[in-house]
Motif scaffolding. Structure first.
Motif, PDB file in Angstrom:
ATOM      1  N   UNK A  87      98.272  26.972  28.437  1.00  0.00           N
ATOM      2  CA  UNK A  87      98.344  27.739  29.693  1.00  0.00           C
ATOM      3  C   UNK A  87      97.264  28.798  29.733  1.00  0.00           C
ATOM      4  N   UNK A  88      97.024  29.473  28.593  1.00  0.00           N
ATOM      5  CA  UNK A  88      95.978  30.500  28.518  1.00  0.00           C
ATOM      6  C   UNK A  88      94.609  29.905  28.850  1.00  0.00           C
ATOM      7  N   UNK A  89      94.291  28.758  28.269  1.00  0.00           N
ATOM      8  CA  UNK A  89      93.006  28.106  28.537  1.00  0.00           C
ATOM      9  C   UNK A  89      92.910  27.688  30.005  1.00  0.00           C
ATOM     10  N   UNK A  90      93.993  27.178  30.563  1.00  0.00           N
ATOM     11  CA  UNK A  90      93.998  26.766  31.970  1.00  0.00           C
ATOM     12  C   UNK A  90      93.718  27.946  32.900  1.00  0.00           C
ATOM     13  N   UNK A  93      90.103  28.919  32.658  1.00  0.00           N
ATOM     14  CA  UNK A  93      89.198  27.966  33.299  1.00  0.00           C
ATOM     15  C   UNK A  93      89.346  27.949  34.818  1.00  0.00           C
ATOM     16  N   UNK A  94      90.449  28.454  35.334  1.00  0.00           N
ATOM     17  CA  UNK A  94      90.679  28.436  36.777  1.00  0.00           C
ATOM     18  C   UNK A  94      89.742  29.373  37.543  1.00  0.00           C
ATOM     19  N   UNK A  95      89.193  30.381  36.857  1.00  0.00           N
ATOM     20  CA  UNK A  95      88.318  31.341  37.519  1.00  0.00           C
ATOM     21  C   UNK A  95      89.059  32.499  38.157  1.00  0.00           C
ATOM     22  N   UNK A 251      82.016  29.187  28.816  1.00  0.00           N
ATOM     23  CA  UNK A 251      82.550  27.999  28.140  1.00  0.00           C
ATOM     24  C   UNK A 251      83.975  27.711  28.599  1.00  0.00           C
ATOM     25  N   UNK A 252      84.752  28.789  28.808  1.00  0.00           N
ATOM     26  CA  UNK A 252      86.153  28.616  29.180  1.00  0.00           C
ATOM     27  C   UNK A 252      86.325  28.256  30.652  1.00  0.00           C
TER      28      UNK A 252
END
Length: 534
Positions: A87-90, A93-95, A251-252
Motif C-alpha cells: 500500500x505504501x508503494x502504491x 507511485x500514485x503521485x 523511482x517510486x
C-alpha cells in the motif's frame, strides 16, 4: 514450551539473563541488531539444553523450532506488514504526495506556514516511518527552500513526525510490532497499546514541540538556531548528495503528479476498514460472542493481527479499484508494486521474527522475567521509580543500537513479568515508558534508519541533522523522565489521574524550557554546525 515438548524452567537462576545481556551488549558493540539477536537466541538455547540435560543436537533443533513457531504464531502480522508495504508503494507511485507539495507551494507564504504544512503531512502519513521520511522531505523541500527554512529544520520536522507519530497510531507498522510482542497470557495487546498512547510522553511532547517550533517565531536554540540564522541571512542550504531523494521519488512515482485524494483516500480506506475489521473479528456483530453489540468489548476481544491483515487485504482490493477507476495507474503498474512493497518490509519482518524468538527464549524457556522480577522485589528498589528507570534504559539501548523495534522486543516481555510480580498497577505506565524510550533512540540516534532517511529526504548533511536535532530530542526526553517519575508516584490516584497529572506537568516543564532555552542558547553562541565539506 507449549506444543513443542519443552518444559519451562520454574526456578531460573542468574543464567536466565545471559541471552538478553548478550543481545544488548553485542548490539551496542557491533551495531548489528540481527547478528546480536541471533547470538542471543543461540546462547539461550545452549543454556536451556545444558540446564535440562538435553542432547547437544537439541541446540539447533530448538533454535529452528523457535523460529518456525514464532513465525507461525504471528503469521498474520507478517502478512499485514507485507500488505502495508505494498500500500505504501502504491500511494507513493500514485503521485498524491507530489500533488500535496504543489498545492502547498501555492498557498504557504511564510516559514511558519511551511513548517506547519510539513508537520501536517508528516502526521497524515502515519502508517509507516520509512514512507513518511522520504515522501515528506521530497515533497516539501521545494516549498521550504523557497521560504528559507533550513535543511536542518526540515530534517527535524520530518524525523519528529515519523516514529513519534507511528508509535501512537493504532493502525501502523509500529503498532503491529508492539502488539505482537505482548504475550497472550498478559492480556489483549491492542487494548494495552491503546491504553499506553496518552502515557507515551515522548511521542506526545515531541508532536507538541514540532508544531510549537514551526509556529512560534525565534523559537529555535542551539545549533538549530545557528542553521536557521545562516539560512535566513545567506540562503545557505546544508545539502548532502543533491537530488538523492528526488531520484528515490522518481523511482517510486514514475514522475506522476496525481491528486491529493490519491494520497488521502487510500489512508482513509485503510483506517476505516481496519476499525471495522477489528470490531468484526472482536465479535461486534456475532451473536453470542463476548464482544456482541459493544464497541469497547469488541476492541478488547479482537485479534489485532488477524484483523489488521484482513483489513489490509480488503483495503488493497478497494485501492486497486479506486486507482483503476481514477486511471491513476493501469493493471500492470499496480501489480508491479507488489514485489517492491513486500521487499521493503523484509528487514522489518526479519527483526520481528528474531525479536519474537529471543522473547520466547526469555519467557517460555528460561523464565528470565521471573528472575528479574524477583530480584526487583527483593532488592528494595521503590517500584514507583520503575517507569523512569525503564525509560532511561530504553533510551540508551535504542540510541546505541539505532533500533526501536529491537529494543522494545527485548524489554516488553521482561517488564511485563516484572510488573506482574512487583507492581501490576504500573504495567501500562512502564510499557509506555519502554515505547517512549525506544522512540527517543530511534529519533535521535545517528545510526537509526529513520534518522538517516530523514537526512536523505531533506537532502541535509547527516551529521548536521544529528547535531541540530539532538538538543531538541534531549529537551523532550528530560521532561519525559520527570513525567514518568511523577506517574510512578501518582499511580495510587488511578491510571487516568496519574496520566493527566504527569502529562500536564511534562507539558508545563517543556514550555518553560522552550521559553528559556532560545534566550540563553542563542545562535551567536554557536560557531558552526557540521557540513559536508567539514
Amino acid at each position: 514450551m507449549e506444543g513443542l515438548g519443552y518444559t519451562l524452567i520454574e526456578n531460573p537462576g542468574i543464567w536466565s539473563i545471559i541471552p538478553p545481556i548478550i543481545a544488548i551488549a553485542l548490539a551496542l558493540i557491533t551495531k548489528e541488531v540481527v547478528f546480536s539477536l541471533v547470538l542471543g537466541i543461540l546462547s539461550g538455547t545452549v543454556i536451556y539444553t545444558i540446564v535440562m540435560s538435553l542432547s547437544p543436537i537439541e541446540i539447533l533443533n530448538l533454535t529452528a523450532t523457535l523460529f518456525y513457531q514464532k513465525l507461525s504464531d504471528n503469521g498474520s502480522m507478517i502478512i499485514f506488514l507485507s500488505l502495508l508495504g505494498i500500500i505504501v508503494v502504491l500511494v507513493s507511485r500514485s503521485g498524491g504526495s507530489r500533488a500535496y507539495g504543489e498545492w502547498a507551494s501555492k498557498r504557504f507564504k511564510s516559514t511558519a506556514s511551511a513548517g506547519v504544512a510539513t508537520s501536517c503531512l508528516g502526521v497524515l502519513i502515519f502508517i509507516d516511518d520509512y514512507f513518511n521520511c522520504l515522501t515528506v522531505g521530497t515533497v516539501m523541500k521545494p516549498v521550504t527552500d523557497r521560504l528559507k527554512m533550513s535543511r536542518e529544520k526540515l530534517a527535524y520536522v520530518i524525523d519528529a513526525t515519523a516514529a513519534p507519530v507511528c508509535i501512537i497510531a493504532p493502525i501502523s507498522s509500529w503498532a503491529a510490532a508492539v502488539i505482537s510482542y505482548f504475550p497472550e497470557e498478559a492480556g489483549n495487546g491492542m487494548t494495552a497499546f491503546m491504553q499506553s498512547i496518552p502515557m507515551n510522553f515522548y511521542a506526545v511532547l515531541t508532536l507538541f514541540m514540532v508544531f510549537y517550533m514551526s509556529i512560534r517565531k525565534n523559537a529555535d536554540y542551539g545549533p538549530m538556531a545557528y542553521a536557521q540564522k545562516k539560512c535566513q541571512e545567506e540562503g545557505f542550504f546544508n545539502t548532502a548528495s543533491e537530488g538523492q531523494a528526488e531520484k528515490e521519488l522518481e523511482k517510486a512515482s514514475g514522475s506522476k503528479v496525481g491528486r491529493i485524494s490519491d494520497l488521502v483516500v487510500p489512508i482513509v480506506i485503510l483506517i476505516l476498514l481496519s476499525i471495522l475489521s477489528m470490531l468484526y473479528v472482536g465479535g461486534m456483530w456475532t451473536e453470542g460472542s463476548d464482544g456482541y453489540g459493544s464497541i469497547a468489548a469488541a476492541f478488547g476481544n479482537t485479534d489485532a493481527g488477524a484483523a489488521l491483515a484482513f483489513s489490509a487485504f480488503v483495503s488493497l482490493i478497494v485501492i486497486f479499484i479506486y486507482y483503476l477507476v481514477r486511471k491513476t495507474m493501469n493493471f500492470k503498474e499496480f501489480f508491479g508494486c507488489i514485489n517492491q512493497g513486500v521487499q521493503s518490509m523484509v528487514p522489518a519482518n526479519v527483526i520481528l521474527v528474531l525479536a519474537w524468538s529471543i522473547s520466547a527464549v526469555c519467557r517460555e524457556l528460561l523464565n528470565t522475567g521471573r528472575f528479574v522480577a524477583n530480584f526487583v522485589q527483593e532488592s528494595g528498589i521503590p517500584v514507583q521509580i520503575l517507569p523512569a528507570i525503564i525509560f532511561l534504559i530504553a533510551c540508551l539501548l535504542a540510541f546505541a543500537t539505532g533500533t526501536a523495534w529491537g529494543t522494545f522486543g527485548i524489554l516488553i516481555p521482561i517488564i511485563i513479568e516484572i510488573c506482574r510480580v512487583a507492581a501490576p498497577q504500573l504495567l501500562i505506565t512502564t510499557m509506555a515508558a519502554t515505547l517512549a524510550g525506544s522512540v527517543f533512540g530511534d529519533h535521535s540516534s545517528p545510526i537509526s534508519d529513520t534518522t538517516i532517511l530523514a537526512s536523505t529526504g531533506a537532502e541535509c548533511y547527516h551529521l548536521a541533522h544529528v547535531t541540530t536535532q539532538a538538543p531538541y530530542a534531549v529537551t523532550v526526553a528530560v521532561c519525559c523522565f520527570f513525567g514518568y517519575l511523577i506517574a510512578g508516584f501518582s499511580i495510587g490516584l488511578g491510571f487516568a489521574a496519574s496520566c493527566i497529572i504527569s502529562l500536564v506537568i511534562g507539558l508545563v516543564l517543556l514550555n518553560i524550557l522552550l521559553i528559556v532555552l532560545p534566550k540563553v542558547w542563542t545562535a551567536d553562541k554557536i560557531k558552526s554546525v557540521p557540513t559536508k565539506n567539514g
